[in-house]
Design an enzyme around this catalytic site. Structure first.
Site, PDB file in Angstrom:
ATOM      1  N   GLU A  65      33.334  38.665  40.351  1.00 10.58           N
ATOM      2  CA  GLU A  65      34.353  38.260  39.868  1.00 10.58           C
ATOM      3  C   GLU A  65      34.728  37.324  38.382  1.00 10.58           C
ATOM      4  O   GLU A  65      34.564  35.992  38.529  1.00 10.58           O
ATOM      5  CB  GLU A  65      35.971  38.659  40.640  1.00 10.58           C
ATOM      6  CG  GLU A  65      37.177  38.474  40.292  1.00 10.58           C
ATOM      7  CD  GLU A  65      38.173  37.647  40.694  1.00 10.58           C
ATOM      8  OE1 GLU A  65      39.727  38.520  41.350  1.00 10.58           O
ATOM      9  OE2 GLU A  65      37.814  37.950  42.325  1.00 10.58           O
ATOM     10  N   LYS A 139      42.382  45.785  39.194  1.00  9.84           N
ATOM     11  CA  LYS A 139      42.145  44.921  40.445  1.00  9.84           C
ATOM     12  C   LYS A 139      43.643  45.339  40.538  1.00  9.84           C
ATOM     13  O   LYS A 139      45.033  44.900  39.358  1.00  9.84           O
ATOM     14  CB  LYS A 139      42.785  43.260  39.975  1.00  9.84           C
ATOM     15  CG  LYS A 139      42.505  42.857  41.333  1.00  9.84           C
ATOM     16  CD  LYS A 139      42.134  41.474  41.523  1.00  9.84           C
ATOM     17  CE  LYS A 139      42.330  39.808  42.349  1.00  9.84           C
ATOM     18  NZ  LYS A 139      42.164  38.970  42.608  1.00  9.84           N
ATOM     19  N   CYS A 180      38.036  41.548  44.873  1.00  8.80           N
ATOM     20  CA  CYS A 180      38.513  40.548  45.119  1.00  8.80           C
ATOM     21  C   CYS A 180      39.981  40.858  46.781  1.00  8.80           C
ATOM     22  O   CYS A 180      39.427  41.015  47.549  1.00  8.80           O
ATOM     23  CB  CYS A 180      39.194  39.431  44.665  1.00  8.80           C
ATOM     24  SG  CYS A 180      38.746  37.673  45.592  1.00  8.80           S
TER      25      CYS A 180
END
Length: 224
Positions: A65, A139, A180
């Site tokens: 990331e 995300k 994540c």
């Protein structure tokens, strides 16, 4: 008012038949990269790691990331790229596109700060062996945390949350993408499983305060 059956389908979409994987066995490379304030250096470092992985036989290569920028709200707007414009407007993804084509590999490109109009996203790009952008995941669950005396970070101060799950058919199989903190929410993994994903990829850069407490556990929970 929606019927209960409709509500149930929205919460748990019906499963699709699992497609036959295009390959039975392949090598995956997970590239760890030390990020510096020098964006060109970060891109060059990522390039060398991808080339090294391909030389060792990897057919699927993953980056971490935010690999082209320091992980900071101050840095996200400065290092952000216009992915849709491509070319000079997005040197990080241009490199990934070139290497995926030249090396005949699939790349899950970790994530980079993306600029879209006046908004910024934490975005993962997936490139196929032809060098084309096959999918772009923004995300969904931003990492906002405040542990007094240990860590305070608010991604939402700068970044905008994505809105949709991302599942993509690649040369190595059907892949569900998260980034994540997305891994904290098992509904995303459930959607991917119901949609016939062979593999879940969650590029991450978890901090060392909360990460060690649950990162490995969450990976196992998402694959149950």
């Amino acid at each position: 008012m929606a019927s209960s059956s409709v509500a149930e389908q929205a919460r748990a979409p019906p499963a699709l038949p699992l497609p036959t994987p295009p390959v039975d066995k392949f090598k995956i490379a997970l590239c760890q990269i030390t990020v510096t304030p020098d964006k060109e250096r970060n891109i060059a470092h990522a390039r060398s790691k991808i080339q090294e992985a391909a030389a060792k036989g990897a057919k699927l290569v993953l980056l971490p990331e935010i690999w082209n920028s320091p992980y900071s709200n101050d840095c996200f707007p400065v290092y952000a790229e216009d992915i849709d414009a491509g070319g000079d407007a997005s040197p990080s993804t241009a490199m990934l596109s070139q290497l995926s084509r030249d090396l005949n590999i699939t790349i899950v490109g970790g994530s980079i700060p993306e600029r879209s109009g006046d908004r910024f996203f934490n975005t993962c790009c997936v490139f196929g062996t032809d060098g084309n952008l096959k999918a772009k995941h923004r995300k969904i669950h931003l990492f906002d945390i405040d542990i007094p005396g240990k860590i305070t970070f608010m991604e939402s101060k700068t970044l905008t949350a994505g809105e949709t799950p991302t599942i993509v058919d690649t040369e190595v199989g059907r892949i569900g993408i998260g980034i994540c903190y997305d891994i904290q929410f098992q509904e995303l993994a459930m959607i991917y499983a119901a949609r016939g994903a062979h593999l879940l990829c969650y590029p991450g850069a978890f901090n060392m305060t909360t990460g060690p407490l649950h990162w490995e556990l969450l990976q196992r929970a998402s694959c149950m």
